[in-house]
Enzyme design. Structure first.
Site, mmCIF file in Angstrom:
data_model
loop_
_atom_site.group_PDB
_atom_site.id
_atom_site.type_symbol
_atom_site.label_atom_id
_atom_site.label_comp_id
_atom_site.label_asym_id
_atom_site.label_seq_id
_atom_site.Cartn_x
_atom_site.Cartn_y
_atom_site.Cartn_z
ATOM 1 N N LYS A 144 -15.344 -0.558 -17.690
ATOM 2 C CA LYS A 144 -14.401 -0.278 -16.599
ATOM 3 C C LYS A 144 -13.212 -1.227 -16.692
ATOM 4 C CE LYS A 144 -15.199 -2.097 -12.399
ATOM 5 N NZ LYS A 144 -14.095 -2.881 -11.821
ATOM 6 N N ASN A 145 -13.476 -2.509 -16.923
ATOM 7 C CA ASN A 145 -12.401 -3.506 -16.864
ATOM 8 C C ASN A 145 -11.567 -3.574 -18.132
ATOM 9 O OD1 ASN A 145 -13.170 -3.961 -14.286
ATOM 10 N ND2 ASN A 145 -14.222 -5.900 -14.688
ATOM 11 N N ARG B 127 -8.264 -13.288 -3.304
ATOM 12 C CA ARG B 127 -7.772 -12.719 -4.567
ATOM 13 C C ARG B 127 -6.259 -12.491 -4.554
ATOM 14 N NH1 ARG B 127 -11.959 -8.203 -6.418
ATOM 15 N NH2 ARG B 127 -11.083 -8.657 -8.461
HETATM 16 C C1 EPZ Z 1 -11.082 -9.437 -12.922
HETATM 17 O O1 EPZ Z 1 -10.584 -9.525 -11.609
HETATM 18 C C2 EPZ Z 1 -12.147 -8.345 -12.894
HETATM 19 N N1 EPZ Z 1 -11.522 -7.075 -12.504
HETATM 20 C C3 EPZ Z 1 -13.245 -8.741 -11.903
HETATM 21 O O2 EPZ Z 1 -14.244 -7.743 -11.958
HETATM 22 C C4 EPZ Z 1 -13.849 -10.072 -12.341
HETATM 23 O O3 EPZ Z 1 -14.823 -10.456 -11.407
HETATM 24 C C5 EPZ Z 1 -12.733 -11.130 -12.423
HETATM 25 O O4 EPZ Z 1 -11.700 -10.667 -13.321
HETATM 26 C C6 EPZ Z 1 -13.242 -12.475 -12.922
HETATM 27 O O5 EPZ Z 1 -13.815 -12.309 -14.188
HETATM 28 C C7 EPZ Z 1 -10.834 -6.384 -13.428
HETATM 29 O O6 EPZ Z 1 -10.707 -6.779 -14.578
HETATM 30 C C8 EPZ Z 1 -10.245 -5.070 -12.972
HETATM 31 P P1 EPZ Z 1 -8.981 -13.123 -11.685
HETATM 32 P P2 EPZ Z 1 -9.214 -10.363 -11.344
HETATM 33 O O7 EPZ Z 1 -7.533 -12.885 -11.511
HETATM 34 O O8 EPZ Z 1 -8.342 -10.289 -12.529
HETATM 35 C C9 EPZ Z 1 -7.715 -16.464 -8.607
HETATM 36 C C10 EPZ Z 1 -15.724 -6.189 -11.102
HETATM 37 O O9 EPZ Z 1 -16.776 -6.367 -10.519
HETATM 38 N N2 EPZ Z 1 -6.334 -15.975 -8.770
HETATM 39 O O10 EPZ Z 1 -9.494 -13.474 -13.050
HETATM 40 O O11 EPZ Z 1 -8.686 -9.908 -10.045
HETATM 41 C C11 EPZ Z 1 -8.614 -15.434 -7.934
HETATM 42 O O12 EPZ Z 1 -8.506 -15.529 -6.529
HETATM 43 C C12 EPZ Z 1 -14.499 -6.990 -10.767
HETATM 44 O O13 EPZ Z 1 -15.566 -5.365 -12.043
HETATM 45 C C13 EPZ Z 1 -5.292 -16.620 -8.093
HETATM 46 O O14 EPZ Z 1 -5.505 -17.574 -7.354
HETATM 47 O O15 EPZ Z 1 -9.777 -11.828 -11.208
HETATM 48 C C14 EPZ Z 1 -9.999 -15.840 -8.424
HETATM 49 O O16 EPZ Z 1 -10.493 -16.883 -7.628
HETATM 50 C C15 EPZ Z 1 -14.732 -7.816 -9.534
HETATM 51 N N3 EPZ Z 1 -4.019 -16.153 -8.250
HETATM 52 C C16 EPZ Z 1 -9.720 -16.379 -9.831
HETATM 53 O O17 EPZ Z 1 -8.312 -16.637 -9.901
HETATM 54 C C17 EPZ Z 1 -3.712 -15.094 -9.060
HETATM 55 O O18 EPZ Z 1 -2.532 -14.735 -9.182
HETATM 56 C C18 EPZ Z 1 -10.056 -15.409 -10.949
HETATM 57 O O19 EPZ Z 1 -9.458 -14.183 -10.595
HETATM 58 C C19 EPZ Z 1 -4.782 -14.454 -9.741
HETATM 59 C C20 EPZ Z 1 -6.078 -14.913 -9.589
#
Ligand code: EPZ
Length: 418
Positions: free
Chosen positions: A22-23, A121
């Site tokens: 999916k991702n 997020r």
């Molecule tokens: C991706 O989400 C995945 N989704 C998530 O999968 C996965 O849990 C996550 O990465 C972590 O591996 C997709 O790929 C569609 P991040 P993403 O940006 O990109 C903080 C599932 O179950 N952050 O890596 O949204 C954020 O709050 C889903 O399939 C900021 O602060 O996650 C988090 O604490 C759930 N500012 C951390 O970074 C930003 O601009 C990691 O988030 C971006 C992120």
């Protein structure tokens, strides 16, 4: 709404085929925006989120057609640059269109994703990067607009490793003027898959998966014809199911190297895991052993497997400590597991799981995608019947899971939820 009714206690045995990731599917579908013409993406899983992304692309003027694993996307006449609230609120991955839209059309207007069950997020790092590439960013009435005549290459450092942040900017940089360097970028296999997809379009992306990614902008990309990687989280979920049911499952069409951290921890918990190319043979012990985990960005233990692993630990011999470091609220499954008898205490991002000998079936509620997976893992080993309500969370990320589980001998059926 549907519910899943599971009668636990059966050792699952047999073979299961892993679906596309999916991702990886979501960002690669969006990458089609960067080219004009007809893109075809193969091994796309039949998921609610994929259909939502298809609707979002159609909303931009693209043609979208999905048929048994193939997504065909026509981007010859894009006529909008707006991703509306009603779509973004159901799937935060919609933010992935910001970078490609600014790069292709000079403008993007995307509803800010609200928070979600697992955390706030924010997307500040996505926007920081676009600003560095010359985009003018405005926030107004819950929408973010980004404008740029033509994005230009920049050196961007991520304070936090962000998967979709890395993907958004990698796509924007692919057709920007000049070279972009993304430092401290996410290393997930899905990021690498997107880089490979962009390169198959004529892009020049180097270093994906290694922490610093260099993207040399080109003037034009050609439409996609690309097969995405299998889903490492679905793979991990079925490994955990073999573990908790004491079963014996042959997992086919996976990439074992994408699950190294999880395999290490599952072996420590007493599972026997054998790698054979694109197959994994997993047999579960009579009773798993307690094993501590701490979620980290790839290649560390994946946060998307934390809930499923906790379900396994809830019946382990001994006490395990589970630390969630990526999201601030990814313990929504704890209350539901407790309803099944699990002995779990949480303090901030740390859960202490005292293994009990047997969970008991109960009515439980899915709250987010991977929490619903952990309830399935628990229900398959629990004594008696479990009803898992609010199944739409599960349908976002698992393709035909009840059919796959029945293929392994599980007593599971989907019913209307009154
Ligand atoms: C991706 O989400 C995945 N989704 C998530 O999968 C996965 O849990 C996550 O990465 C972590 O591996 C997709 O790929 C569609 P991040 P993403 O940006 O990109 C903080 C599932 O179950 N952050 O890596 O949204 C954020 O709050 C889903 O399939 C900021 O602060 O996650 C988090 O604490 C759930 N500012 C951390 O970074 C930003 O601009 C990691 O988030 C971006 C992120």
């Amino acid at each position: 709404m549907d519910k899943l009714v599971i009668k636990g206690g059966i050792k699952l045995k047999g073979e299961v085929e892993i679906s596309g990731a999916k991702n990886a599917a979501l960002p690669i579908m969006v990458a089609s925006i960067l080219a004009s013409g007809e893109s075809t993406i193969y091994r796309v899983p039949d998921l609610v989120d994929v259909m939502t992304m298809g609707r979002l692309l159609a909303n931009l003027g693209a043609g979208f057609h999905y048929e048994n694993g193939e997504a065909i996307i026509y981007t010859g006449e894009l006529n909008s640059h707006t991703a509306p609230y009603d779509l973004v609120k159901t799937m935060r991955a919609s933010v992935l269109v910001i970078g490609p839209l600014v790069a292709r059309m000079g403008m993007a207007k995307v509803s800010l994703p609200g928070g979600c069950a697992i955390g706030a997020r924010p997307i500040n790092l996505h926007l920081m990067g676009l600003k560095k590439m010359g985009a003018e960013i405005k926030l107004d009435k819950g929408y973010v607009t980004a404008r740029a005549k033509r994005l230009k290459g920049a050196r961007i450092y991520f304070d936090i490793q962000t998967v979709t942040g890395t993907e958004n900017l990698m796509m924007a940089a692919a057709i920007a003027k000049g070279t972009t360097v993304l430092e401290n970028s996410a290393r997930e296999p899905e990021v690498v898959d997107l880089a490979n997809a962009l390169n198959s379009m004529g892009g020049r992306v180097r270093g994906a998966g290694e922490g610093t990614i260099e993207i040399e902008g080109v003037d034009e990309l050609k439409p996609l014809s690309y097969t995405i990687i299998p889903d490492r989280v679905e793979t991990g979920t079925f490994m955990t199911i073999a573990g908790i049911t004491g079963g014996d499952i042959l997992i086919k069409g996976c990439i074992p190297e994408h699950n190294e951290a999880l395999i290490t921890k599952l072996r420590a918990a007493g599972l026997t895991i054998k790698k054979h190319g694109t197959r994994l043979r997993v047999t579960g012990p009579e009773r798993p052993l307690a094993s501590d985990i701490k979620t980290m960005p790839y290649p560390g233990f994946p946060t998307d497997m934390q809930a499923q692993f906790m379900a396994l630990m809830s019946v382990a011999e001994g006490t395990s400590i589970i630390r969630e470091t990526i999201f601030e609220n990814r313990f929504m499954h704890v209350a539901e597991l407790r309803r099944m008898g699990a002995d779990i205490e949480t303090e901030g991002g740390v859960a202490t799981v005292k293994g009990i000998s047997r969970l008991k079936g109960a009515d439980v509620m899915a709250t987010d995608l991977r929490a619903s997976a952990s309830l399935i893992v628990a229900a398959l080993a629990a004594e008696g019947k479990t009803n898992i309500h609010r199944l739409y969370h599960l349908d976002r990320g698992y393709e035909r899971i009840e059919r796959k589980l029945r293929g392994l001998g599980a007593a599971v059926e989907r019913q209307r939820d009154d």
